[in-house]
Enzyme design. Sequence first.
Site, PDB file in Angstrom:
ATOM      1  N   LYS A  20     -46.064 -13.406  21.407  1.00 13.38           N
ATOM      2  CA  LYS A  20     -46.225 -12.107  20.768  1.00 13.38           C
ATOM      3  C   LYS A  20     -46.920 -12.240  19.411  1.00 13.38           C
ATOM      4  CE  LYS A  20     -42.565 -10.287  18.165  1.00 13.38           C
ATOM      5  NZ  LYS A  20     -42.857  -9.331  17.118  1.00 13.38           N
ATOM      6  N   LYS A  35     -35.843 -17.093  16.303  1.00 16.71           N
ATOM      7  CA  LYS A  35     -36.110 -17.224  14.869  1.00 16.71           C
ATOM      8  C   LYS A  35     -35.307 -18.358  14.250  1.00 16.71           C
ATOM      9  CE  LYS A  35     -37.894 -12.776  13.457  1.00 16.71           C
ATOM     10  NZ  LYS A  35     -37.813 -11.661  12.513  1.00 16.71           N
ATOM     11  N   LYS A  78     -45.625 -11.014  12.641  1.00 21.75           N
ATOM     12  CA  LYS A  78     -45.885 -11.054  11.207  1.00 21.75           C
ATOM     13  C   LYS A  78     -45.640 -12.432  10.645  1.00 21.75           C
ATOM     14  CE  LYS A  78     -44.115  -6.709   9.931  1.00 21.75           C
ATOM     15  NZ  LYS A  78     -42.718  -6.655   9.557  1.00 21.75           N
TER      16      LYS A  78
HETATM   17  P1  ATP Z   1     -41.545 -10.859  12.640  1.00 24.17           P
HETATM   18  O1  ATP Z   1     -42.544 -11.799  13.182  1.00 24.17           O
HETATM   19  O2  ATP Z   1     -41.227 -11.122  11.187  1.00 24.17           O
HETATM   20  O3  ATP Z   1     -40.363 -10.647  13.498  1.00 24.17           O
HETATM   21  P2  ATP Z   1     -42.825  -8.558  13.678  1.00 24.17           P
HETATM   22  O4  ATP Z   1     -44.283  -8.707  13.726  1.00 24.17           O
HETATM   23  O5  ATP Z   1     -42.050  -8.680  14.930  1.00 24.17           O
HETATM   24  O6  ATP Z   1     -42.256  -9.479  12.542  1.00 24.17           O
HETATM   25  P3  ATP Z   1     -41.223  -6.337  12.795  1.00 24.17           P
HETATM   26  O7  ATP Z   1     -41.138  -5.830  11.395  1.00 24.17           O
HETATM   27  O8  ATP Z   1     -40.100  -7.147  13.304  1.00 24.17           O
HETATM   28  O9  ATP Z   1     -42.556  -7.165  12.995  1.00 24.17           O
HETATM   29  O10 ATP Z   1     -41.480  -5.134  13.785  1.00 24.17           O
HETATM   30  C1  ATP Z   1     -41.927  -3.857  13.423  1.00 24.17           C
HETATM   31  C2  ATP Z   1     -42.199  -3.040  14.660  1.00 24.17           C
HETATM   32  O11 ATP Z   1     -43.376  -3.525  15.315  1.00 24.17           O
HETATM   33  C3  ATP Z   1     -41.098  -3.088  15.719  1.00 24.17           C
HETATM   34  O12 ATP Z   1     -40.943  -1.797  16.294  1.00 24.17           O
HETATM   35  C4  ATP Z   1     -41.616  -4.052  16.729  1.00 24.17           C
HETATM   36  O13 ATP Z   1     -41.084  -3.809  18.006  1.00 24.17           O
HETATM   37  C5  ATP Z   1     -43.095  -3.776  16.682  1.00 24.17           C
HETATM   38  N1  ATP Z   1     -43.867  -4.965  17.076  1.00 24.17           N
HETATM   39  C6  ATP Z   1     -43.807  -6.171  16.490  1.00 24.17           C
HETATM   40  N2  ATP Z   1     -44.652  -7.028  17.071  1.00 24.17           N
HETATM   41  C7  ATP Z   1     -45.274  -6.335  18.060  1.00 24.17           C
HETATM   42  C8  ATP Z   1     -46.261  -6.676  19.025  1.00 24.17           C
HETATM   43  N3  ATP Z   1     -46.785  -7.878  19.076  1.00 24.17           N
HETATM   44  N4  ATP Z   1     -46.654  -5.710  19.900  1.00 24.17           N
HETATM   45  C9  ATP Z   1     -46.134  -4.466  19.856  1.00 24.17           C
HETATM   46  N5  ATP Z   1     -45.186  -4.093  18.965  1.00 24.17           N
HETATM   47  C10 ATP Z   1     -44.754  -4.999  18.060  1.00 24.17           C
END
Ligand code: ATP
Length: 333
Positions: free
Chosen positions: A195, A114, A198
């Site tokens: 991955k 990040k 968000k």
């Molecule tokens: P960012 O990109 O801002 O880091 P993020 O999509 O990783 O956001 P988080 O709020 O960090 O979202 O994660 C929320 C939950 O969703 C966590 O438990 C994380 O492990 C899960 N998660 C995030 N992305 C994935 C993915 N691609 N597949 C499965 N689980 C996910």
Amino acid sequence: MKKRVFSGIQPSEVIHIGNYIGAVRRWVELQNDPEKENIFCVVDLHALTVRQEPEKLRERTMELMALFIAVGLDPEKSLLFLQSHVSVNAEGAWLLNCVTPEAWLKKMTQYKDKSAKQEIVLTGLFDYPVLMAADILFYDTDEVPVGEDQKQHVELARNIAERFNHHYGETFIVPEPVIGKVGARIMGLDDPTAKMSKSSAHIKGHAIRLLDEPKDIEKSIMRAVTDSGSDIRFSKEPEKAGVNNLLSIYQALTKKSAEEVERDFANARGYGDLKKAVAQVVIAETAPIRERHAELMKDRGELTRIINMGTEKARAISEPRLTDVKRKMGLIV
Ligand code: ATP
Ligand code: LTN
């Protein structure tokens, strides 16, 4: 004794199908497990670790709380709360900062990823895993259900707990990460080697957002990157990553075994059929959530009532542990 479960999600951007499959949907299953006592948190302080527009953050925070309920979390059965409304979390993070070696934080891969994308890296982003450790530890958590990407952070929380217990005497429970077997890492539709995230959800064709309209969901899935072949099977080969990802989404939502999934596509005429089938299951799962969410967002008073109820309960659990920790560390309580 029931196992206490704690998990959280940031109100940054909108939730995507990876967050749903990897996290939130599993929380609903945990809620119905009589052996678990569940706490789920909208971690708005974590969202501040990258710059946010204040009005948007407030709106997304409300939206996320409504989404918790729309997917089936029940504020009477699970403790749902807002991180910034319980000062124990931030205060606890400071105390844990003072037992956490800086070198541990420098090893965090999410921080490395990040921070490489930011022009100015905020101190909060570096310290993010310690705030997460406070969320977990001050609630006497046994289990932390998260996606694969958060495993290292939960391990850090374990190390912090052990270090604290070693220095100041048995205090914190050493929590276990619980990673789902299927769908722990859903990949981006535009790039199945990265991955679904968000922070990239605004990029066209990257994510399936949970509240997207059916026609948009269909469009993004039909556009998903695959390979030039036609073989529909689970595979770890890098060139099959796109197909593998679509199959994983399908498998997670239908709860079928890998063999059953492959059998469903044994007579498919190509990736078009696969994509249509994936779009269908995603839409069937998300359409009712979207409708319930729209209803819930109309009643802000009720959402506020639910948030306030969560605040009270969360304080009652975490404040005694905070006092205990302060006393052990030498503060006057
Ligand atoms: P960012 O990109 O801002 O880091 P993020 O999509 O990783 O956001 P988080 O709020 O960090 O979202 O994660 C929320 C939950 O969703 C966590 O438990 C994380 O492990 C899960 N998660 C995030 N992305 C994935 C993915 N691609 N597949 C499965 N689980 C996910
Ligand atoms: N950092 C986590 C969100 C999070 C969390 C937690 C998860 C904050 N505090 C406590 C589990 C337990 C993420 O998913 N990005």
